[in-house]
Motif scaffolding. Structure first.
Motif, PDB file in Angstrom:
ATOM      1  N   THR A  11       0.859  -1.181   0.000  1.00 25.08           N
ATOM      2  CA  THR A  11       0.000   0.000   0.000  1.00 25.08           C
ATOM      3  C   THR A  11       0.893   1.228   0.000  1.00 25.08           C
ATOM      4  OG1 THR A  11      -0.064   0.137   2.417  1.00 25.08           O
ATOM      5  CG2 THR A  11      -1.794  -1.178   1.345  1.00 25.08           C
ATOM      6  N   VAL A  12       0.320   2.375  -0.312  1.00 25.72           N
ATOM      7  CA  VAL A  12       1.089   3.619  -0.289  1.00 25.72           C
ATOM      8  C   VAL A  12       1.576   3.886   1.129  1.00 25.72           C
ATOM      9  CG1 VAL A  12       1.014   6.102  -0.698  1.00 25.72           C
ATOM     10  CG2 VAL A  12      -0.134   4.568  -2.285  1.00 25.72           C
ATOM     11  N   ASP A  13       0.735   3.631   2.116  1.00 24.04           N
ATOM     12  CA  ASP A  13       1.133   3.823   3.513  1.00 24.04           C
ATOM     13  C   ASP A  13       2.360   2.982   3.864  1.00 24.04           C
ATOM     14  OD1 ASP A  13      -0.932   5.576   3.966  1.00 24.04           O
ATOM     15  OD2 ASP A  13      -2.198   4.132   5.007  1.00 24.04           O
ATOM     16  N   ALA A  14       2.344   1.718   3.454  1.00 25.75           N
ATOM     17  CA  ALA A  14       3.458   0.822   3.770  1.00 25.75           C
ATOM     18  C   ALA A  14       4.742   1.272   3.096  1.00 25.75           C
ATOM     19  CB  ALA A  14       3.108  -0.612   3.361  1.00 25.75           C
ATOM     20  N   CYS A  16       5.516   4.333   2.254  1.00 29.10           N
ATOM     21  CA  CYS A  16       5.973   5.535   2.966  1.00 29.10           C
ATOM     22  C   CYS A  16       6.633   5.167   4.282  1.00 29.10           C
ATOM     23  CB  CYS A  16       4.807   6.489   3.206  1.00 29.10           C
ATOM     24  SG  CYS A  16       4.195   7.254   1.708  1.00 29.10           S
ATOM     25  N   TRP A  17       6.043   4.227   5.004  1.00 27.87           N
ATOM     26  CA  TRP A  17       6.597   3.817   6.296  1.00 27.87           C
ATOM     27  C   TRP A  17       7.988   3.204   6.124  1.00 27.87           C
ATOM     28  CZ3 TRP A  17       5.570   5.002  11.080  1.00 27.87           C
ATOM     29  CH2 TRP A  17       6.165   4.266  12.093  1.00 27.87           C
ATOM     30  N   TYR A  20      10.305   6.400   4.513  1.00 30.87           N
ATOM     31  CA  TYR A  20      10.404   7.666   5.246  1.00 30.87           C
ATOM     32  C   TYR A  20      10.356   7.482   6.762  1.00 30.87           C
ATOM     33  CZ  TYR A  20       9.285   9.845   0.744  1.00 30.87           C
ATOM     34  OH  TYR A  20       9.291  10.249  -0.566  1.00 30.87           O
ATOM     35  N   ARG A  22       7.647   7.061   8.390  1.00 35.65           N
ATOM     36  CA  ARG A  22       6.343   7.578   8.819  1.00 35.65           C
ATOM     37  C   ARG A  22       5.434   7.629   7.607  1.00 35.65           C
ATOM     38  NH1 ARG A  22       6.207  13.729   8.176  1.00 35.65           N
ATOM     39  NH2 ARG A  22       8.095  14.140   7.010  1.00 35.65           N
ATOM     40  N   SER A  23       4.145   7.712   7.858  1.00 36.97           N
ATOM     41  CA  SER A  23       3.207   7.886   6.752  1.00 36.97           C
ATOM     42  C   SER A  23       2.458   9.204   6.880  1.00 36.97           C
ATOM     43  CB  SER A  23       2.227   6.718   6.669  1.00 36.97           C
ATOM     44  OG  SER A  23       1.476   6.614   7.857  1.00 36.97           O
ATOM     45  N   SER A  24       2.387   9.713   8.090  1.00 34.04           N
ATOM     46  CA  SER A  24       1.674  10.967   8.335  1.00 34.04           C
ATOM     47  C   SER A  24       2.355  12.127   7.614  1.00 34.04           C
ATOM     48  CB  SER A  24       1.640  11.251   9.840  1.00 34.04           C
ATOM     49  OG  SER A  24       1.010  12.475  10.086  1.00 34.04           O
ATOM     50  N   VAL A  27       2.121  10.624   2.668  1.00 38.22           N
ATOM     51  CA  VAL A  27       1.284   9.874   1.729  1.00 38.22           C
ATOM     52  C   VAL A  27       0.748  10.817   0.643  1.00 38.22           C
ATOM     53  CG1 VAL A  27      -0.871   8.581   1.481  1.00 38.22           C
ATOM     54  CG2 VAL A  27       0.679   8.070   3.361  1.00 38.22           C
ATOM     55  N   THR A  57      12.737  14.389   6.646  1.00 39.75           N
ATOM     56  CA  THR A  57      12.232  13.529   7.709  1.00 39.75           C
ATOM     57  C   THR A  57      12.407  14.233   9.038  1.00 39.75           C
ATOM     58  OG1 THR A  57      14.356  12.404   7.886  1.00 39.75           O
ATOM     59  CG2 THR A  57      12.708  11.395   6.468  1.00 39.75           C
TER      60      THR A  57
END
Length: 69
Positions: A11-14, A16-17, A20, A22-24, A27, A57
């Protein structure tokens, strides 16, 4: 910009995590750089190239407690 490739059930969240830490707040920037990702739904097909923009970051500051001074 860095290119990464989606893994199975990604997923895009995964993404990013993993990249980066983090996803907050990131995304949205990744989706803006890759508008085609929204066509896939929540899961990105394995092997799909994803462009990751340069994002500063945040450094997490930990408060240290000293038992003795």
């Amino acid at each position: 910009m860095k290119t990464v490739y989606a893994i199975q059930n990604d997923t895009v969240d995964a993404i990013c995590w993993r990249n980066y830490g983090r996803s907050s707040g990131v995304v949205e920037a990744v989706l803006e750089a890759n508008p085609h990702l929204s066509e896939f739904g929540p899961f990105i097909p394995m092997g799909t190239a994803v462009q990751l923009p340069e994002i500063q970051t945040q450094q997490n500051k930990q408060q240290s407690i000293q038992l003795w001074n």
